[in-house]
Design a protein around this motif. Structure first.
Motif, PDB file in Angstrom:
ATOM      1  N   GLY A   1     -77.247  -1.216  -4.249  1.00  0.00           N
ATOM      2  CA  GLY A   1     -77.034  -0.384  -5.343  1.00  0.00           C
ATOM      3  C   GLY A   1     -78.038  -0.179  -6.468  1.00  0.00           C
ATOM      4  N   LEU A   2     -78.890  -1.594  -6.499  1.00  0.00           N
ATOM      5  CA  LEU A   2     -79.984  -1.840  -7.401  1.00  0.00           C
ATOM      6  C   LEU A   2     -81.243  -0.998  -6.978  1.00  0.00           C
ATOM      7  N   VAL A   3     -81.415  -1.158  -5.611  1.00  0.00           N
ATOM      8  CA  VAL A   3     -82.934  -0.562  -5.276  1.00  0.00           C
ATOM      9  C   VAL A   3     -82.653   0.841  -4.493  1.00  0.00           C
ATOM     10  N   ALA A   4     -81.282   1.296  -4.338  1.00  0.00           N
ATOM     11  CA  ALA A   4     -81.289   2.428  -3.654  1.00  0.00           C
ATOM     12  C   ALA A   4     -81.975   3.716  -4.426  1.00  0.00           C
ATOM     13  N   GLY A   5     -81.748   3.610  -5.858  1.00  0.00           N
ATOM     14  CA  GLY A   5     -82.305   4.592  -6.641  1.00  0.00           C
ATOM     15  C   GLY A   5     -83.837   4.614  -6.450  1.00  0.00           C
ATOM     16  N   PRO A   6     -84.635   3.387  -6.939  1.00  0.00           N
ATOM     17  CA  PRO A   6     -85.812   3.474  -6.806  1.00  0.00           C
ATOM     18  C   PRO A   6     -86.701   3.835  -5.543  1.00  0.00           C
ATOM     19  N   VAL A   7     -86.028   3.345  -4.628  1.00  0.00           N
ATOM     20  CA  VAL A   7     -86.754   3.436  -3.224  1.00  0.00           C
ATOM     21  C   VAL A   7     -85.982   4.497  -2.225  1.00  0.00           C
TER      22      VAL A   7
ATOM     23  N   THR B   1     -74.390   2.410  -9.268  1.00  0.00           N
ATOM     24  CA  THR B   1     -74.352   1.319  -9.949  1.00  0.00           C
ATOM     25  C   THR B   1     -72.830   0.834 -10.048  1.00  0.00           C
ATOM     26  N   GLY B   2     -72.063   1.716 -10.392  1.00  0.00           N
ATOM     27  CA  GLY B   2     -70.539   1.353 -10.363  1.00  0.00           C
ATOM     28  C   GLY B   2     -69.881   1.328  -8.937  1.00  0.00           C
ATOM     29  N   ALA B   3     -70.598   1.910  -8.123  1.00  0.00           N
ATOM     30  CA  ALA B   3     -70.229   1.997  -6.583  1.00  0.00           C
ATOM     31  C   ALA B   3     -70.369   0.668  -6.008  1.00  0.00           C
ATOM     32  N   GLY B   4     -71.602   0.138  -6.440  1.00  0.00           N
ATOM     33  CA  GLY B   4     -71.858  -1.238  -5.856  1.00  0.00           C
ATOM     34  C   GLY B   4     -71.301  -2.355  -6.611  1.00  0.00           C
TER      35      GLY B   4
END
Length: 388
Positions: free
Chosen positions: A354-360, A52-55
């Motif tokens: 950054g928001l979707v990379a974690g879930p998918v 999230t911070g990176a994005g």
């Protein structure tokens, strides 16, 4: 030779000298910028802020760039190209050194916002001044040469920044970025002091009311969305022991981009540059689709190169078409609108991914990004048909 002949030669040589100074200033500004592009997200993520911070580091920088770009035509009309470019270089250079103080997210985001504002000034002033200095019949080639000047830093500085951060440290990279940007102030002194042409329109976004400007803007924004994802998350998507592969892929993308941008400009002068719009978007889409396998080094590097070629061609084609479709008094508006698509797309892509990379996961995220480009083929085809 008469005094009139001497004066005519002087007037003809002045734009050439100013073009050289512009290329030098842009080269230094973008070198300082690209050195940090893949490094700051990594610095932020490993400093405790995660994906999230990176994005956000890229997203905030691009948001500041977009906001500044809305004001740049007015800044150029008031301050002129010389002072405008100098201000942009200062905003790029000084905050770069401050990043070495701490990876704390508030400090990083503040520095990224300032650098984004500087970038906004530089990238809008550059194409607008090229369009001012060069006759329309040679504008595509001149924009291609300018594209090479601003593309060379990506070829060298993107992978170099990653390599230096791993072998010398983040502090050295941030200091180098500051020195390069601030050292280029001497080139900015050679730019014309004249103000940009008065903008006869209702704001930068007023250009979106015209289909001839709206379609290239939307198409290019789709391409830059994927570019923002690639630059921000490719180093994080590869296995931890394969950072050198990510650097090589970024190098391939960065090398293909200015070459394709220059070739597109060479082709477009004297022909219809619109013919290249669909092929450019298609190449970017195919390259983006290949990123779904970040664990395959050969596919990753090849896909990044194909995407870079499509990205570079799209840069020249969309900008040339937009300058062709408007008057000189709106060159600043066109440059700002095009750069809004560039930087806004990169920022939205970085934050959204950054928001979707974690879930998918990274592969599915890259696949969704490529789908956006395949959808963008529709307005690209529509634009081609309406201009035939």
């Amino acid at each position: 030779m008469t005094d009139l002949d001497v004066e005519a030669d002087r007037r003809e040589a002045a734009p050439k000298r100013q073009m050289i100074f512009l290329l030098a200033a842009s080269l230094g500004a973008l070198t300082g910028f690209y050195l940090l592009v893949p490094v700051v997200p990594l610095y932020t993520a490993t400093g405790g802020s995660g994906d999230t911070g990176a994005g956000l580091s890229t997203g905030v920088m691009m948001a500041a760039t977009v906001l500044m770009e809305l004001a740049v035509p007015a800044v150029l009309s008031r301050c002129g190209y010389r002072m405008g470019m100098a201000l942009g270089l200062l905003l790029l250079g000084v905050p770069s050194a401050l990043l070495a103080v701490s990876p704390a997210l508030p400090l990083v985001l503040a520095a990224c916002a300032a650098r984004g504002a500087g970038l906004g000034i530089v990238v809008v002033a550059g194409p607008a001044l090229v369009a001012e200095l060069v006759p329309g019949r040679r504008r595509g080639h001149a924009l291609g040469v300018y594209g090479v000047a601003v593309g060379i830093p990506a070829v060298v500085a993107l992978p170099l920044g990653l390599w230096l951060s791993a072998h010398v440290g983040y502090g050295f990279v941030f200091t180098a970025g500051a020195v390069v940007s601030l050292g280029t102030l001497a080139a900015a002194a050679g730019l014309p002091s004249a103000r940009g042409p008065a903008e006869q329109h209702r704001g930068v976004l007023g250009g979106l009311r015209t289909g001839g400007l709206r379609r290239p803007t939307v198409i290019f924004a789709a391409v830059t969305l994927v570019a923002g994802i690639l630059l921000t998350f490719l180093p994080l998507a590869v296995p931890a022991d394969a950072r050198s592969t990510a650097a090589l892929a970024l190098l391939a993308q960065a090398a293909a981009m200015p070459l394709a941008r220059w070739l597109a400009g060479r082709y477009g002068d004297g022909r219809d540059p619109g013919r290249l719009l669909v092929p450019a978007v298609l190449a970017a889409a195919l390259g983006g689709a290949g990123l779904v396998r970040p664990d395959n080094p050969w596919l990753l590097v090849a896909s990044a190169a194909v995407f870079g070629a499509g990205f570079g061609a799209a840069q020249n084609v969309t900008l040339t078409l937009m300058f062709q479709r408007t008057s000189r008094s709106r060159f600043g508006q066109v440059s700002a609108l095009w750069n809004l698509a560039y930087d806004g797309g990169m920022g939205v892509g970085a934050v959204g991914f950054g928001l979707v990379a974690g879930p998918v996961g990274y592969p599915a995220g890259f696949l969704l990004a490529a789908a956006v480009l395949f959808i963008a083929l529709v307005p690209a085809w529509t634009d081609r048909r309406r201009t035939q």
